[in-house]
Design an enzyme around this catalytic site. Structure first.
Site: not given
Ligand code: 16G
Ligand code: MG
Length: 612
Positions: A138, A352, A444, A573-574
């Site tokens: 992404s 992406d 979001e 989380g990334t």
């Protein structure tokens, strides 16, 4: 299954260029080894040789694991182990299936890809459905990559399988067989069942080789696949959904997808032009990613209603570098390489193309960002108006995360009287919550989102579009097209863009008028490096820190010092960082608060490197 028809159906140029392999069963003759990359020597599957020397029932166990669990004979664990050695796991490396799958430096992902190929096949056998595997990271930098699995209805992988993914990814070579067997046993996977996997990848240099490793995993465990090549992530969700619903949702081809969206969009703009608004144009920053490719392919389908001018289309710049939705949102400034005049409507996708944010310069040269919260407000407001014209009181709700600007939540709840729910960060959480409403609008703040309509609503609207008196019928028709315009498998920047453009046209709103619905509270996001970000745990949809002790109390005390203020922290989380968010009545206060909270994190959660 992956036959000539499959090729024809796939339609896209990339799909034709990629190896398509049918490796077992009656179609085995189709196989032509067209791999051109450096890869391990061909397996039995690729050579067209039988997987076993005889049917499982006639063959004896080769390995200890097979002896312990006879069903495993249908997996050929020996072949998997041999093959796995070519995708060896760096010893001691552990990774977690995070917010959106695995993500890290591309050079550490080969074994993950191979293993996710294996896991996708087990999931496919268990659900008796097509499963998707998408190779992408992404908005992360170009050197990184990632992978995630897509479940039968186009949704994110089920949580229990995320755990299996993490276990399988972290298993040392000698433990792989045991883990595969454990998963199969626990999930009652019928190993004799056929499996079919669809694969897509983004445009990163590492993606092609990594998707070959996925294919290697899929084939060695006896799965069949179709490789779509370059692909936006969200159409892959759509494709999986279509395949598993027998084409009811649409044609499972990329053309089918483009046509479905474009037809709905053109219908809507036709209705808008009857009410006066003419031709529209939009500048799009494609983050040097897949969005440019896909927009170019799709443009002619919707060009009657909208002309797009593309920037950062990948011909020169680097993916997500100084451009793209994440850059624009985090820095609150336009991307490099975009020519903007005042009051011109512009938008940015991420690499992406599943995120989108809008923005413009006003006549005083001030930059205005229009993020996911304002998209949700525009969309839900419009849907509410349509419903009241039709005379239906359906239950419509908006789903946000802790990052949603306080002004948006207040506006939605107090002015628009729309119920708002807050979930953890990550599309899957919002998606899940949105399914609880007749119409669930989720976004979001960073620009991921879409709208979900329950099956009952879809049917009702279809009926009403045929039956009602003129004015109501017109509203129902608009709603029918809006339903077609939103990708209900997962949010997609192009689908969201077309929906926003259609709504602005139908409402006759300029970008400034849209922006003026409410005024965002000034906010700031920062990152803090800590030794182990897992020391931070949260509750209440990430708005409260539970550990480390004392952190939430410290945040509470800091927040009290400012007006209209709010702050929270959460482990990313990334990325290997802790994220800090603060908002307040002025930019200065938001900046101070964010800085003070960062210091508290640094002190109480084991900060490393330079103090914030
Ligand atoms: C991933 C998520 C996105 C989330 C972001 C948070 C998907 C498809 N994407 O990109 O929803 O906002 O992670 O990143 O789920 P963070 O955990 O690093 O803050
Ligand atoms: Mg993305």
């Amino acid at each position: 299954m992956a036959s000539t028809t499959e090729r024809e159906n796939a339609g896209s140029r990339e799909a034709l260029a990629v190896a398509e392999v049918t490796l077992s069963g009656p179609n085995r003759d189709h196989f032509t080894p067209t791999f051109t990359l450096t890869r391990p020597p061909p397996s039995n599957y690729e050579l067209g040789l039988p997987r076993h020397s005889g049917p499982s029932s006639q063959r004896g166990p080769d390995t200890e694991a097979e002896a312990a669990y006879p069903q495993a004979l249908d997996m050929d664990l020996g072949a998997i182990t041999t093959r796995s050695a070519f995708h060896a796991k760096p010893h001691g490396l552990t990774l977690q299936y995070g917010t959106a799958g695995f993500r890290t430096k591309a050079e550490n992902l080969d074994h993950i890809m191979f293993r996710m190929g294996l896991l996708a096949v087990l999931r496919s056998k268990q659900t008796k459905s097509t499963i998707g595997v998408m190779v992408t990271a992404s908005h992360n930098p170009e050197e990184e990559n990632g992978v995630k699995l897509i479940d039968p209805l186009g949704e994110m992988l089920a949580p229990s399988w995320e755990e299996h993914a993490t276990r399988l990814a972290d298993a040392e070579e000698q433990d792989m067989q045991r883990v595969l067997i454990d998963i199969s046993e626990k999930e009652a996977v019928d190993l004799q069942q056929d499996a079919f996997i669809v694969i897509g990848r983004d445009t990163r240099p590492s993606s092609e080789k990594l998707s070959q490793s996925v294919i290697d995993g899929v084939t060695v465990i006896g799965g069949q696949f179709h490789d779509y090549g370059f692909f936006k992530k969200t159409p892959l969700h759509y494709m999986v959904y279509c395949r598993n619903t027998g084409g009811q949702y649409g044609k499972a081809t990329i053309e089918g997808y483009y046509q479905k969206l474009s037809k709905a969009f053109v219908e809507l703009t036709r209705q808008a032009s009857c009410s006066g608004d003419g031709y529209r144009s939009l500048k799009v920053d494609c983050a040097n990613g897949i969005g440019a490719l896909k927009l170019r392919e799709m443009e002619h389908y919707f060009s009657q209603g909208l002309s797009v001018q593309l920037f950062n289309d990948g011909t020169t710049g680097k993916l997500n570098h100084l451009c793209g939705a994440d850059f624009v949102k985090s820095n609150q400034q336009p991307p490099q390489g975009m020519e903007m005049k005042s009051n011109e409507r512009c938008c940015s996708f991420d690499g992406d193309a599943d995120r989108i944010v809008y923005y413009y310069y006003d006549t005083d040269g001030h930059f205005h960002l229009i993020d996911g919260d304002k998209m949700a407000t525009l969309i839900s407001g419009f849907l509410k108006e349509l419903l009241s014209e039709i005379g239906e009181s359906l239950n419509i709700g908006v789903v946000q995360t802790a990052y949603a600007n306080g002004s948006s939540t207040r506006y939605l709840e107090e002015v628009m009287k729309v119920p708002v729910s807050c979930t953890q960060t990550g599309v899957k959480h919002l998606h899940h919550k949105a399914q609880e409403f007749d119409i669930g609008v989720y976004f979001e703040a960073n620009g991921h989102g879409t709208v979900l309509f329950s099956k009952a609503v879809e049917m009702k609207i279809k009926e009403l579009a045929e039956e009602l008196e003129e004015k109501k019928r017109k509203a129902a028709k608009i709603l029918e097209n809006i339903i077609d315009l939103f990708n209900q498998a997962a949010g997609d920047a192009i689908s969201d863009m077309l929906a926003i453009e259609a709504i602005l046209a139908l409402k006759g709103l300029t970008v400034q008028q849209w922006d003026a619905i409410y005024t965002d509270l000034p906010n700031r996001q920062l990152k803090v490096k800590v030794a182990d970000r897992r020391v931070i745990s949260t509750t209440d949809a990430e708005r409260q820190a539970v550990t480390p002790p004392g952190l939430q109390e410290a945040i509470n005390d800091l927040v009290k010092k400012y007006q209209l203020s709010r702050a929270f922290v959460r482990p990313s989380g990334t990325e290997d960082v802790v994220r800090v968010y603060a908002e307040a009545d002025s930019q200065e206060s938001a900046d101070h608060l964010a800085h003070e909270v960062s210091l508290a994190v640094f002190q109480l959660a084991g900060g490393t490197g330079e103090r914030p």
